[in-house]
Design an enzyme around this catalytic site. Structure first.
Site, PDB file in Angstrom:
ATOM      1  N   HIS A  74      14.952 -19.210 -59.452  1.00  0.00           N
ATOM      2  CA  HIS A  74      14.224 -20.028 -58.479  1.00  0.00           C
ATOM      3  C   HIS A  74      12.745 -20.065 -58.824  1.00  0.00           C
ATOM      4  O   HIS A  74      12.228 -19.196 -59.527  1.00  0.00           O
ATOM      5  CB  HIS A  74      14.408 -19.493 -57.064  1.00  0.00           C
ATOM      6  CG  HIS A  74      14.059 -18.040 -56.929  1.00  0.00           C
ATOM      7  ND1 HIS A  74      14.949 -17.043 -57.272  1.00  0.00           N
ATOM      8  CD2 HIS A  74      12.938 -17.407 -56.506  1.00  0.00           C
ATOM      9  CE1 HIS A  74      14.390 -15.867 -57.053  1.00  0.00           C
ATOM     10  NE2 HIS A  74      13.160 -16.060 -56.598  1.00  0.00           N
ATOM     11  N   CYS A 195      -4.344   4.315 -49.957  1.00  0.00           N
ATOM     12  CA  CYS A 195      -4.357   4.885 -51.298  1.00  0.00           C
ATOM     13  C   CYS A 195      -5.679   5.639 -51.474  1.00  0.00           C
ATOM     14  O   CYS A 195      -6.571   5.533 -50.632  1.00  0.00           O
ATOM     15  CB  CYS A 195      -4.191   3.800 -52.355  1.00  0.00           C
ATOM     16  SG  CYS A 195      -5.563   2.623 -52.446  1.00  0.00           S
TER      17      CYS A 195
END
Length: 687
Positions: A74, A195
């Site tokens: 796709h 993070c």
């Protein structure tokens, strides 16, 4: 929620877009080419080659084969005039990268450039249907193109269901991640992403989870605890949530707010690579009474309870990275100010700077005038900021373990480490001890009237006393000896030894692009940075140069060498990576590594290793801990520095192009539930 076709749009699939029991070639490239040509021939696309290129670029990111002999290549492309499906029942089968073998049922989903939502609806509707054995079996048994059209239209625009929806307990082992019972309210999930630096991973993980939530028809709100601050989730939003996802490499701030909620926890990278799986796991946890939950008492104390996959090792890593993440701003600000001081006052400004600042002013300038005075001020300001490096590291390691009661003993442990000469290693050890002691004291049962004094007086006082005594009386001298020995060893390296060190540092900087290994190498360099020690300046140069290689290499590969191998989004990221790499922001390569880690990361490590070795060989030194090419004035042998980076970037770019062209993409095995970023289906795998 399924897509519908208006009176003005052509049908998504028609008889002329279907090929039954046909040979379209022996490779997926040939099949995609044939289906693209079919769509262009029938007026669904203006350029078959452009559509084929877009579909194959998407295919290069991750395989589109599904278990059961199915493939769903796709793409979105400007060449597509209206959302369309081309279908082929292949004979012979063709490999599309599914774990169980080649595919005989292939759908090419083509959506216009601006048709993102429609593209995803088509994809999710097909994905839901393709896990149903009856639908797949009907496709294989269809005797005519019209039968296939009827089957597919029944999926894309279904009529009222003929049978009541199943409950979660009645669902089959292989179920769509996004399918929920018809009578059930839409699930709500909250998430926290964080993070160490809070620059890239934090926000990429948030975006990935939001996109996965949309695909799964799950409401999700994400709190990003990043470098630009965060907007905490409201109490009402948390209260309404069925489950919580913690995708963090550092401690979660305010974890007690989520007390009692079913929880799925992991490092931040998993949310980038496997967002669909994490959403599916969170939905499952919300329906499972025995699922792990966020514990109130443990969270308030800073303990990392059983959070559905975070063990001791992961928690220890999160604790250490929390300290590093809070240390980095002091390093960046202090180091750059010191570099600016050198730019104005010269390297000799380091010795007299304190006296110049204390004994002079704008009205009483020292010898050398305003330039020397401002250089001394900047150098002294940077030195003071830099002096918080070890205390901040230790303080926030303790904070990650014991929350706010750990701050005072942690900072004190760091200050003692500096005082006795234990440096960075002493800060790590002292911070861990301070956090554990503060946490232990906080668990002691005390009378109700004393509880209010515990976090503000009792815990900080006794934890500081214990860790201070241990650091002064027991650990200080051994840790100082280790630090001194390491410094002397580094200073004595020469010849091939220093080149090997450059290779090791280069490999570490490129291994996880801002993750714990990268941060360990960076912290090692900045903790030892000393303008009077050439060995430490060479290490800093090697670390920064190697860290600049991944984004520059990916920029070169995706925008210059072979753009066709990359998606449109990656080509756009490549343009930005030129600037990010030049400024020493390794995270600029994360979008590429997250989409294709097995081919990107080894290529980047090879380039980084070469750059690290060349920097050491050319005797390049760097007195600023951050800035990339922007701190050129703080780099000796600057042209050799640039050459080393250029060579490493070219090597990394060439290797990643070769890997993408000739090495089949691997699909990492993770847990009992496996999912792909391109699909809306979760398939149960045997353990």
């Amino acid at each position: 929620m399924s897509p519908t076709v208006s009176d003005h749009d052509p049908a998504v699939i028609t008889d002329e877009l279907i090929s039954l029991d046909t040979d379209l070639g022996s490779s997926k490239d040939e099949v995609v080419k044939a289906l693209s040509a079919r769509l262009a021939e029938k007026g669904r696309a203006t350029d078959a080659a452009e559509l084929e290129e877009a579909a194959l670029a998407r295919e290069a990111q991750s395989a589109t084969g599904l278990p059961g002999g199915i493939a769903i290549p796709h793409c979105r492309s400007a060449a597509v005039t209206s959302a369309s499906l081309a279908f082929a029942r292949l004979d012979p089968k063709v490999d599309f990268g599914a774990p169980d073998g080649p595919a005989d049922l292939v759908f090419l989903i083509a959506a216009p450039e601006g048709g993102g939502a429609e593209h995803m609806k088509l994809l999710s509707s097909l994905a839901r249907a393709l896990v149903r054995p009856d639908f797949v079996g009907s496709l294989r048994e269809a005797s005519s193109n019209a039968d296939v059209v009827e089957l597919v239209n029944g999926v894309l625009a279904p009529s009222q269901p003929k049978t009541p929806a199943k409950t979660a307990e009645q669902a089959a082992p292989a179920v769509p991640a996004s399918e929920t019972p018809a009578k059930e309210a839409r699930r709500r999930i909250v998430a926290v992403t964080a993070c160490p630096t809070g620059i890239a991973h934090t926000y990429m993980a948030a975006d990935a989870l939001k996109a996965a939530g949309e695909r799964a028809d799950v409401e999700i709100e994400v709190e990003t605890q990043g470098s630009s601050g965060s907007t905490p989730l409201s109490t009402q939003v948390i209260s309404d949530a069925s489950a919580v996802i913690f995708a963090t490499d550092v401690g979660v701030k305010g974890k007690e707010r989520f007390a009692g909620k079913p929880v799925v926890a992991s490092g931040v990278k998993r949310a980038i690579n496997e967002p669909d799986t994490m959403i599916a796991e969170a939905v499952h946890a919300s329906r499972t009474p025995s699922a792990a939950t966020v514990d109130n008492a443990a969270s308030a104390a800073g303990e990392d309870e059983d959070t559905g996959s975070v063990g001791f090792g992961t928690h220890l890593r999160q604790v250490l990275l929390t300290g590093v993440s809070y240390m980095i701003p002091f390093v960046a600000a202090g180091g750059l100010l010191i570099a600016l001081g050198f730019l104005l006052g010269g390297y000799e400004i380091s010795d007299p700077a304190e006296g110049i600042v204390l004994d002079n002013s704008l009205g009483n300038l020292p010898d050398g005038g305003l330039r020397i005075y401002l250089g001394a001020v900047l150098y002294q300001l940077g030195s003071l900021a830099f002096s918080f490096l070890v205390p901040a590291l230790a303080g926030y390691i303790a904070y990650a373990i014991a929350d706010r009661p750990g701050l005072a003993p942690g900072f004190t442990a760091g200050a003692v480490a500096v005082f006795v000469g234990a440096g960075f290693i002493g800060g790590l050890v002292g911070g861990l001890i301070a956090g554990v002691v503060a946490l232990w004291i906080g668990r002691i049962k005390v009378p109700h009237w004393l509880r209010g004094l515990m976090p503000v007086v009792i815990i900080p006082l006794f934890a500081t006393l214990v860790v201070g005594a241990l650091m002064f009386l027991v650990l200080g001298r051994p840790l100082a000896a280790i630090t001194s020995g390491l410094t002397n060893w580094l200073g004595g390296l020469s010849g091939s030894s220093v080149v090997v060190l450059g290779v090791i540092l280069g490999l570490m900087m490129c291994f996880d692009l801002g993750g714990p290994v990268n941060k360990a190498a960076y912290a090692f360099a900045v903790a030892g940075l000393n303008v009077n020690d050439v060995a430490t300046l060479r290490i800093m140069a090697a670390v920064m140069a190697a860290g600049m290689v991944p984004p520059l290499a990916m920029a070169l590969a995706s925008t210059v060498l072979r753009p066709r191998l990359f998606s449109e989004a990656e080509r756009e990221n490549g343009k930005a990576a030129w600037l990010l790499g030049s400024a020493f922001i390794s995270e600029g390569a994360i979008p590429f590594a997250a989409a294709d880690p097995f081919r990107v990361i080894p290529s980047m490590m090879a380039g980084g290793a070469v750059t690290g070795a060349l920097v050491m060989t050319f005797d390049v030194t760097l007195s600023a801990p951050h800035g990339g090419f922007l701190v050129f004035f703080a780099i000796t042998n600057f042209l050799w520095f640039v050459l080393a980076i250029a060579v490493g970037a070219v090597i990394g770019a060439v290797l990643v192009v070769l890997a993408k062209q000739f090495v089949r993409k691997k699909r990492p095995a993770n847990t009992e539930i496996e999912t792909d970023v391109h699909k809306d289906v979760v398939v149960a795998q045997p353990s």
